[in-house]
Design a protein around this motif. Structure first.
Motif, mmCIF file in Angstrom:
data_model
loop_
_atom_site.group_PDB
_atom_site.id
_atom_site.type_symbol
_atom_site.label_atom_id
_atom_site.label_comp_id
_atom_site.label_asym_id
_atom_site.label_seq_id
_atom_site.Cartn_x
_atom_site.Cartn_y
_atom_site.Cartn_z
ATOM 1 N N GLU A 6 0.786 -1.286 0.030
ATOM 2 C CA GLU A 6 0.011 0.149 -0.036
ATOM 3 C C GLU A 6 0.773 1.285 0.052
ATOM 4 O O GLU A 6 0.489 2.175 -0.632
ATOM 5 N N ASN A 7 2.065 1.021 0.851
ATOM 6 C CA ASN A 7 2.925 2.389 0.784
ATOM 7 C C ASN A 7 3.567 2.446 -0.529
ATOM 8 O O ASN A 7 3.844 3.632 -0.793
ATOM 9 N N LEU A 8 4.055 1.451 -1.184
ATOM 10 C CA LEU A 8 4.702 1.557 -2.325
ATOM 11 C C LEU A 8 3.737 2.183 -3.341
ATOM 12 O O LEU A 8 4.258 3.281 -4.317
ATOM 13 N N LYS A 9 2.582 2.015 -3.377
ATOM 14 C CA LYS A 9 1.456 2.431 -4.346
ATOM 15 C C LYS A 9 1.048 3.751 -3.871
ATOM 16 O O LYS A 9 1.171 4.835 -5.045
ATOM 17 N N TYR A 10 1.048 4.364 -2.609
ATOM 18 C CA TYR A 10 0.951 5.475 -2.222
ATOM 19 C C TYR A 10 2.080 6.652 -2.742
ATOM 20 O O TYR A 10 1.746 7.609 -3.240
ATOM 21 N N ARG A 12 4.106 6.127 -5.390
ATOM 22 C CA ARG A 12 4.096 6.061 -6.634
ATOM 23 C C ARG A 12 2.853 7.284 -7.094
ATOM 24 O O ARG A 12 3.234 8.158 -8.054
ATOM 25 N N GLU A 13 1.689 7.061 -6.438
ATOM 26 C CA GLU A 13 0.710 7.700 -6.842
ATOM 27 C C GLU A 13 0.916 9.501 -6.542
ATOM 28 O O GLU A 13 0.545 10.452 -7.263
ATOM 29 N N GLU A 14 1.720 9.470 -5.311
ATOM 30 C CA GLU A 14 1.855 11.068 -4.876
ATOM 31 C C GLU A 14 2.970 11.559 -5.806
ATOM 32 O O GLU A 14 2.862 12.710 -5.952
ATOM 33 N N THR A 20 3.551 1.757 -15.308
ATOM 34 C CA THR A 20 4.373 1.710 -16.488
ATOM 35 C C THR A 20 5.521 2.827 -16.466
ATOM 36 O O THR A 20 6.641 2.518 -16.518
ATOM 37 N N GLU A 21 5.060 3.860 -16.080
ATOM 38 C CA GLU A 21 5.993 5.161 -15.974
ATOM 39 C C GLU A 21 6.934 4.639 -14.781
ATOM 40 O O GLU A 21 8.352 4.787 -14.885
ATOM 41 N N LEU A 22 6.751 4.243 -13.839
ATOM 42 C CA LEU A 22 7.651 3.911 -12.944
ATOM 43 C C LEU A 22 8.635 2.704 -13.070
ATOM 44 O O LEU A 22 9.679 2.965 -13.034
ATOM 45 N N LEU A 51 14.298 2.605 -5.224
ATOM 46 C CA LEU A 51 12.847 3.484 -5.181
ATOM 47 C C LEU A 51 13.130 4.519 -3.993
ATOM 48 O O LEU A 51 12.481 5.703 -3.992
ATOM 49 N N ALA A 52 13.765 4.252 -2.723
ATOM 50 C CA ALA A 52 13.879 5.342 -2.033
ATOM 51 C C ALA A 52 14.638 6.428 -2.290
ATOM 52 O O ALA A 52 14.276 7.742 -2.110
ATOM 53 N N ASP A 53 15.757 6.288 -3.026
ATOM 54 C CA ASP A 53 16.574 7.277 -3.532
ATOM 55 C C ASP A 53 15.569 8.007 -4.909
ATOM 56 O O ASP A 53 15.668 9.493 -4.767
ATOM 57 N N PHE A 54 14.755 7.332 -5.358
ATOM 58 C CA PHE A 54 14.145 7.996 -6.422
ATOM 59 C C PHE A 54 12.968 9.181 -5.922
ATOM 60 O O PHE A 54 12.899 10.026 -6.228
ATOM 61 N N TYR A 55 12.171 8.395 -4.775
ATOM 62 C CA TYR A 55 11.238 9.236 -4.098
ATOM 63 C C TYR A 55 11.880 10.515 -3.119
ATOM 64 O O TYR A 55 11.427 11.303 -2.493
ATOM 65 N N GLY A 56 13.106 10.248 -2.773
ATOM 66 C CA GLY A 56 13.633 11.164 -1.828
ATOM 67 C C GLY A 56 13.561 10.808 -0.381
ATOM 68 O O GLY A 56 13.253 11.705 0.433
#
Length: 68
Positions: A6-10, A12-14, A20-22, A51-56
Protein backbone atom coordinates in the motif's frame (compact mmCIF):
# COMPACT_ATOMS: atom_id res chain seq x y z
CA UNK A 1 2.83 -0.34 10.43
CA UNK A 2 1.05 -0.04 7.10
CA UNK A 3 1.24 -2.70 4.43
CA UNK A 4 4.41 -2.14 2.37
CA UNK A 5 2.49 -2.69 -0.88
CA UNK A 6 0.00 0.00 0.00
CA UNK A 7 2.84 2.37 0.81
CA UNK A 8 4.63 1.62 -2.47
CA UNK A 9 1.41 2.45 -4.32
CA UNK A 10 0.91 5.59 -2.24
CA UNK A 11 4.43 6.84 -3.02
CA UNK A 12 3.98 6.18 -6.75
CA UNK A 13 0.62 7.95 -6.87
CA UNK A 14 1.97 10.89 -4.81
CA UNK A 15 4.55 11.37 -7.56
CA UNK A 16 1.89 11.20 -10.28
CA UNK A 17 3.28 8.10 -11.96
CA UNK A 18 1.61 5.11 -13.54
CA UNK A 19 3.02 1.67 -12.88
CA UNK A 20 4.43 1.64 -16.41
CA UNK A 21 6.10 5.05 -16.01
CA UNK A 22 7.70 4.04 -12.71
CA UNK A 23 8.86 0.73 -14.16
CA UNK A 24 10.57 2.53 -17.04
CA UNK A 25 12.28 4.97 -14.68
CA UNK A 26 13.72 2.29 -12.39
CA UNK A 27 14.39 -0.43 -14.96
CA UNK A 28 11.81 -3.11 -14.21
CA UNK A 29 8.46 -4.24 -15.58
CA UNK A 30 5.05 -2.86 -14.70
CA UNK A 31 4.14 -6.44 -13.74
CA UNK A 32 6.77 -6.30 -10.99
CA UNK A 33 5.42 -2.96 -9.76
CA UNK A 34 1.93 -4.46 -9.70
CA UNK A 35 3.05 -7.52 -7.71
CA UNK A 36 4.94 -5.35 -5.23
CA UNK A 37 1.94 -3.08 -4.69
CA UNK A 38 -0.44 -6.01 -4.21
CA UNK A 39 1.95 -7.47 -1.64
CA UNK A 40 2.49 -10.67 -3.61
CA UNK A 41 6.24 -10.27 -3.58
CA UNK A 42 8.69 -7.92 -1.89
CA UNK A 43 11.08 -5.96 -4.11
CA UNK A 44 14.75 -6.85 -3.75
CA UNK A 45 16.79 -4.66 -1.44
CA UNK A 46 18.44 -3.17 -4.55
CA UNK A 47 15.07 -2.02 -5.88
CA UNK A 48 14.04 -0.79 -2.42
CA UNK A 49 17.15 1.40 -2.26
CA UNK A 50 16.54 2.59 -5.82
CA UNK A 51 12.90 3.45 -5.05
CA UNK A 52 13.79 5.26 -1.81
CA UNK A 53 16.44 7.30 -3.63
CA UNK A 54 14.04 8.01 -6.51
CA UNK A 55 11.36 9.30 -4.11
CA UNK A 56 13.87 11.07 -1.84
CA UNK A 57 12.79 9.14 1.27
CA UNK A 58 14.33 6.64 3.68
CA UNK A 59 13.91 2.88 3.39
CA UNK A 60 11.77 2.99 6.55
CA UNK A 61 9.46 5.52 4.92
CA UNK A 62 9.36 3.46 1.75
CA UNK A 63 7.97 0.40 3.48
CA UNK A 64 5.79 2.35 5.91
CA UNK A 65 7.79 1.58 9.02
CA UNK A 66 7.27 3.98 11.88
CA UNK A 67 10.08 4.34 14.36
CA UNK A 68 9.17 4.75 18.02
Amino acid sequence: MINYGENLKYQREEHGLSQTELAQKIGTSHQNINRWERGEVMPSIDFCVQLADFYGITLDELIGRELR
